[in-house]
Design a protein around this motif. Structure first.
Motif, PDB file in Angstrom:
ATOM      1  N   THR A  21      70.820  19.902  18.645  1.00 14.93           N
ATOM      2  CA  THR A  21      69.745  18.959  18.372  1.00 14.93           C
ATOM      3  C   THR A  21      70.214  17.581  18.858  1.00 14.93           C
ATOM      4  O   THR A  21      71.412  17.318  18.988  1.00 14.93           O
ATOM      5  N   ASP A 144      57.076  17.397  13.762  1.00 13.30           N
ATOM      6  CA  ASP A 144      58.184  18.334  13.600  1.00 13.30           C
ATOM      7  C   ASP A 144      59.160  17.801  12.550  1.00 13.30           C
ATOM      8  O   ASP A 144      59.372  16.595  12.432  1.00 13.30           O
ATOM      9  N   TYR A 147      64.803  20.301  10.331  1.00  7.34           N
ATOM     10  CA  TYR A 147      65.737  20.962  11.234  1.00  7.34           C
ATOM     11  C   TYR A 147      66.928  21.514  10.445  1.00  7.34           C
ATOM     12  O   TYR A 147      67.419  20.891   9.503  1.00  7.34           O
ATOM     13  N   PHE A 280      63.442  24.863  12.841  1.00  8.15           N
ATOM     14  CA  PHE A 280      62.653  23.682  12.522  1.00  8.15           C
ATOM     15  C   PHE A 280      61.198  24.113  12.379  1.00  8.15           C
ATOM     16  O   PHE A 280      60.848  25.272  12.635  1.00  8.15           O
ATOM     17  N   HIS A 297      62.449  22.246   4.104  1.00  5.68           N
ATOM     18  CA  HIS A 297      63.845  22.382   4.518  1.00  5.68           C
ATOM     19  C   HIS A 297      64.609  23.260   3.530  1.00  5.68           C
ATOM     20  O   HIS A 297      65.367  24.154   3.934  1.00  5.68           O
TER      21      HIS A 297
END
Length: 352
Positions: A21, A144, A147, A280, A297
């Protein structure tokens, strides 16, 4: 042959894979093994990411344990210095460089993802990166978040099989309400623009998990008819999701404005028997809602951790098990089998 393929090579090399990332790569080099090779990654002074073979050719010291100077990477053992193209530009003990070029790999940063190409350079084309517009990443009206990363002590195809067969939900992810509905579904598949889509039609109860995701305004009762689609872009990326809710049987209906959430699975082979797993989510509702980001998450990480535990357990005895017993394939494996054939075709092209 290496399970589940008919070739010894199981890693498809001519693909763009997620290397990291964006927030992982900085002016301090990091190391990650990808497709069996150690890769050192860092950023140039202008911010562009660099990926270089991560072992110094002098004494085979890990280059990521060195430092970045300008746009070059300095080995932390004897100071051998390689510029961003791989050229050895300085050997301190000699006061000069050498006619030696350390291998480097093409990188492309798009949004929060850094992609790497380690295959045939003549075939390298950024148009082959999975189409962001198909899953909303970096697109207007989409957001988005959440992650996460897991290291898988199992071959990458085990994760692909897992994502194509969701009948494991009520057993591996037994904490999720409504998982029993996916134990038996009506399935279909199609192909559009080189992407394989596997669809399941089922009925699930509207439950607190849905309520948490869609918010207080989405208060419904009864059963939801759901079309759940998995998109296989290649061995590097798969999209799943909560599904497209069509209606609730009973007194209320679920409106279309509930929105869509795509659950993204980036799969990058580390070795023949291990993989990197990037996750994600991309959604077109509750944009910027940090409460939902945090909930997703935590929930998503728990689910992926459960998959990791299952896959790691399979890998431990997989080779011996394949020798002793033929694999039992059933109707629920239809999507996974078709995807295996697609991956096998990619491997055949690279090994012929």
């Amino acid at each position: 042959m290496a399970y589940p393929f008919s070739t010894e090579q199981t890693m498809v090399r001519n693909r763009w894979y997620i290397a990291a990332t964006s927030d992982e790569i900085s002016r301090d080099p990091i190391e990650r093994t990808i497709l069996g090779k150690v890769v050192a990654m860092y950023r140039k002074e202008n911010g562009d990411p660099v990926a270089m073979y991560g072992i110094c050719p002098h004494r085979y010291f890990p280059l990521a344990q060195g430092k970045v100077k300008g746009d070059a990477l300095v080995c932390g053992y004897h100071g051998f210095t390689f510029d961003h193209t791989g050229d050895c530009i300085d050997i301190p003990s000699q006061g000069m460089g050498a006619k030696f070029c350390q291998p480097t790999y093409s990188m492309e940063e798009r949004g929060n993802l850094c992609w790497i190409w380690m295959g045939d350079q003549d075939l390298c084309d950024t148009a082959l990166i999975p189409p962001y517009e198909d899953f909303g990443l970096n697109q207007d009206g989409w957001y988005d978040s959440s992650y996460n990363y897991f290291h898988m002590a199992g071959r990458y195809q085990l994760l692909i099989d897992n994502l194509l067969d969701l009948t494991h939900l009520p057993y591996v992810h037994h904490h999720i309400p409504g998982g029993d509905s996916l134990a038996k579904t009506k399935n279909s598949d199609s192909e559009r623009d080189g992407i394989f889509y596997f669809t399941r039609d089922t009925v699930v109860p509207w439950n607190p998990f849905h309520q948490m995701v869609y918010g207080e305004s989405a208060k419904y009762e009864g059963l939801a008819e759901v079309e759940n689609e998995t998109a296989f872009y290649g061995p590097e990326l798969i999209r799943t999701g909560l599904g497209f809710f069509r209606k609730v049987e009973g007194s209320t209906n679920i409106p279309a404005e509930l929105g869509t959430i795509h659950i993204m699975h980036g799969i990058t082979p580390e070795t023949e028997n291990s993989a990197h797993y990037f996750g994600f989510a991309v959604r077109n509702f509750r944009i910027g809602d940090k409460g939902l980001d945090n909930f997703w998450h935590a929930s998503d990480s728990k689910i992926r951790e459960q998959d990791k535990i299952a896959i790691d357990a399979v890998e431990k005895r997989l080779d011996a098990s394949v020798e002793l017993q033929k694999e039992l394939l059933v109707r629920a494996d239809a999507g996974a089998i078709k995807v295996r054939k697609r991956v096998q075709a990619m491997l055949d092209l690279e090994t012929k």
